[in-house]
Write a protein that holds these residues in place. Structure first.
Motif, short mmCIF file in Angstrom:
data_model
loop_
_atom_site.label_atom_id
_atom_site.label_comp_id
_atom_site.label_asym_id
_atom_site.label_seq_id
_atom_site.Cartn_x
_atom_site.Cartn_y
_atom_site.Cartn_z
N CYS A 459 0.77 -0.91 0.20
CA CYS A 459 0.28 -0.02 0.25
C CYS A 459 0.73 1.19 -0.21
O CYS A 459 2.23 1.05 0.60
N LEU A 460 0.32 2.37 -0.80
CA LEU A 460 1.02 3.71 -0.99
C LEU A 460 1.35 4.32 0.45
O LEU A 460 2.16 4.72 0.67
N LEU A 461 0.47 4.45 1.66
CA LEU A 461 -0.08 4.77 2.60
C LEU A 461 1.01 4.35 3.69
O LEU A 461 2.37 5.16 4.08
N ASN A 462 1.86 2.95 3.85
CA ASN A 462 2.44 2.32 4.49
C ASN A 462 3.39 2.48 4.68
O ASN A 462 5.22 3.06 5.22
N TYR A 463 3.76 2.90 2.44
CA TYR A 463 5.27 3.34 1.76
C TYR A 463 5.44 4.23 2.21
O TYR A 463 7.16 4.45 2.76
N LEU A 464 4.81 4.90 2.44
CA LEU A 464 4.74 6.94 2.42
C LEU A 464 5.61 6.80 3.72
O LEU A 464 6.50 6.94 4.46
N ARG A 465 4.73 6.34 4.69
CA ARG A 465 4.73 6.29 6.15
C ARG A 465 6.06 5.24 7.18
O ARG A 465 7.02 5.56 8.14
N GLU A 466 6.29 4.60 6.14
CA GLU A 466 7.47 4.14 6.63
C GLU A 466 7.85 2.55 6.21
O GLU A 466 9.11 2.59 6.59
#
Length: 637
Positions: A459-466
């Motif tokens: 997921c892009l959201l997790n990729y951005l955050r983690e």
């Protein structure tokens, strides 16, 4: 001859989709039938139609109009006209004005039947050497500079806004979601000898109807009735269906070179070059400016222990010759690359080592084989759980033990299953490098499965955050570009996402972003999700017309895209993080907008802000957004 079956020999100008050679002009036999215009190689001496060279579906035509001839053009090129469609202008030269008028009249009449949504402005002069000669705009997709003065396609082109509008899609509280029109309707079979193509990837047949592809071998196209699966014949005379995105035309001069990394952006190029870690390692990639190319070179000459990457745009002279840092001019890009493999000539290094992404896995196909959409669940192997979402658990697995897939297991009662199943065949025809490919469904048991392309970075959201660490501004903008191009394709197919956000985008192994779950929100049965007062409704990504009236359109997707850009530039922060849903509805309807993220400069924030204009009709299209982001990327190179 009837209006629906015109034939004429015209001169066709090369389209400069990829500027790999100077302009050329060739005689082609044009045939106008009831739903397409096709052009063929033509033997003038024998007056005989030869192989099919290309075609344009009339439903994709946006405008048919004359073109102002070039000063000093020879007599045979004094009567040009243009056919504008999704991929740009097709320029054709008639023998005289009578024939030109006849074809323009016939084309306009027939295009109205297929496509009511015509352009309001056009370019009266040619696109040449990377600019429009009439207005000097350097973006091929730039809006025209002259207003059409005639009636065309049912709309009045007098500079005023259209008085007739497409009906808004039904709101979520209606009983049955609508089906969008199929992305590309079936086409009549091409019965004449077709074009020659070369396989870029190996393809192993998965159905008896498929044909094996062997990399670098030639195949003859027999039929193009399905845009994703073409019927072909190999050199041994065997016939069958092949994935159309696995082959290239035999005349394409760049795809066959290992140093050309099609679809690779700047960040991905630097990753490839640094991983190879060879001084003088290089590749050629598509530039952010449409129709142009960039040479990316890795060097250790600057004293940096880790080395660094340099990027050189391939420039073009007024005569159509190519050059790099120094004006050593060449007729073709391969000649230019060959020269710089032996001479630095202004570059940081000569081009010593080819770095290629050609060993990467083949692209996704529209389905796992020709005609496959219902998948046998016994052919699926479940390996690990990836997460859970609105519809249920998602798992990583294999199809027939070899193809990576993601399997969405739909929990009962979460989806209007029958309606989704009816539309699954349509959704499978949507194919774009920035969309997660739907491969098929398993509907013979419960729960039903949705089988899609698997993307390893999640997921892009997790990729951005983690995962993302100290990203370069170019990398963030390339993410925005990926999403804008996938959404521009959905927009062109009249398909509305309704739930665009970072959580509904995925990241592949090379960092490319792909949009997923497009259109699925129409099948949700959860009242909290389908009502703007529910806590699950995507309030933080919704414009005023959705919050207040549940009116969805491509322009509501544009609003959500602006919020997604904000998510990217804040590395995954929650929009309006200090407000609850009720407060957001009140404040956004009253004019509140998200602040400029620290990582976003004013130009980037201007693109974001354009997505959040109060009136939907004042917001840009995704095609406009994609062009704007490409321009910003080009400025950074």
């Amino acid at each position: 001859m009837s209006e629906g079956s015109l034939q004429e020999v015209f001169i066709k100008r090369s389209q400069q989709k990829k500027k790999t050679s100077p302009l050329n002009y060739k005689e082609r036999l044009f045939v106008l039938t009831e739903d397409r215009i096709s052009y063929y190689d033509y033997d003038a001496e024998k007056q005989k139609k030869k192989s099919l060279k290309g075609f344009v579906e009339l439903e994709k035509v946006k405008c048919v109009e004359t073109v102002t001839p070039d000063d000093g053009a020879p007599p045979e090129r004094q009567f040009p006209f243009q056919i504008i469609y999704d991929e740009g202008p097709l320029y054709v030269f008639a023998r005289n004005d009578v024939i030109r008028k006849q074809w323009i009249h016939s084309l306009k009449h027939m295009v109205r039947i297929f496509n009511k949504d015509q352009m309001q402005k056009y370019h009266p002069c040619f696109w040449e050497d990377g600019v429009w000669k009439c207005c000097q705009q350097a973006v091929k997709q730039a809006i025209g500079c002259r207003v059409l003065e005639s009636r065309n396609g049912g709309f009045r082109f007098d500079g005023s806004r259209r008085t007739t509008r497409k009906p808004l899609p039904p709101t979520p509280d209606e009983d049955k979601p609508p089906r969008p029109p199929p992305p590309q309707p079936p086409q009549p079979p091409t019965t004449s000898q077709g074009m020659t193509v070369i396989a870029q990837y190996e393809y192993t047949p998965t159905t008896p109807q498929d044909l094996e592809l062997r990399k670098d071998e030639e195949y003859t196209i027999l039929e193009m009735s399905d845009p994703n699966w073409w019927k072909a014949r190999d050199k041994y005379g065997k016939e069958g269906y092949i994935p159309s995105n696995y082959v290239i035309e035999g005349t394409n001069s760049l795809d066959k070179y290992d140093w050309y990394c099609k679809g690779t952006n700047r960040s991905q190029a630097e990753h490839l070059l640094k991983t190879e870690n060879k001084d003088g390692g290089f590749l050629v990639r598509d530039s952010s400016k449409a129709g142009k190319y960039t040479v990316s070179v890795f060097t250790k000459a600057g004293g940096e222990i880790a080395g660094c990457c340099r990027h050189y745009n391939i420039c073009t002279t007024q005569q159509g010759l190519f050059y790099l840092a120094e004006k050593h001019n060449f007729a073709t890009i391969p000649e230019l690359i060959n020269y710089h493999q032996h001479n630095a000539a202004g570059l940081v290094s000569r081009l010593k080592h080819i770095v290629s992404n050609k060993a990467k896995s083949a692209p996704s196909t529209a389905g796992l084989g020709y005609g496959i959409w219902e998948i046998d669940p016994h052919h699926l192997t479940f390996i690990k759980e990836l997460g859970s979402g609105q519809f249920g658990v998602v798992k990583y697995g294999k199809w027939q033990g070899q193809h990576d897939v993601a399997i969405k297991m739909i929990k009962e009662g979460s989806m209007s299953e029958d309606d989704f199943i009816d539309e699954a065949k349509v959704m499978m025809k949507l194919r774009h490098e920035n969309l997660v490919q739907l491969y098929g469904v398993c509907t013979k048991q419960r729960p039903i499965y949705i089988v899609t392309e698997y993307l390893s970075n999640g997921c892009l959201l997790n990729y951005l955050r983690e995962t993302l660490q100290s990203p370069h501004p170019v990398q963030l903008l390339e993410m925005c570009k990926d999403v804008s191009e996938g959404m521009a394709y959905l927009e062109s197919q009249q398909f509305i996402h309704r739930d665009l956000a970072a959580r509904n985008c995925l990241v592949d192994g090379s960092g490319t972003i792909k949009v997923t779950d497009f259109g699925l929100s129409r099948y949700v049965l959860d009242d909290e999700y389908t009502s703007s007062v529910g806590s699950k409704f995507p309030v933080r990504w919704s414009p005023p017309e959705v919050l207040n009236y549940c009116k969805f359109s491509s322009k509501s997707d544009v609003w959500a895209y602006g919020v997604l850009m904000w998510e990217i530039y804040t590395l995954g922060r929650m929009p309006y993080e200090r407000l609850n849903n009720t407060e957001i509805v009140d404040k956004v309807s009253g004019g509140l907008r998200l602040y400029r993220p620290q990582l976003a400069n004013e130009k980037v924030y201007s693109v974001m802000s354009s997505c959040w204009r109060e009136k939907p009709e004042d917001r840009p299209t995704f095609q406009d957004l994609s062009a704007s982001v490409q321009d910003l990327l080009y400025e950074m190179q």
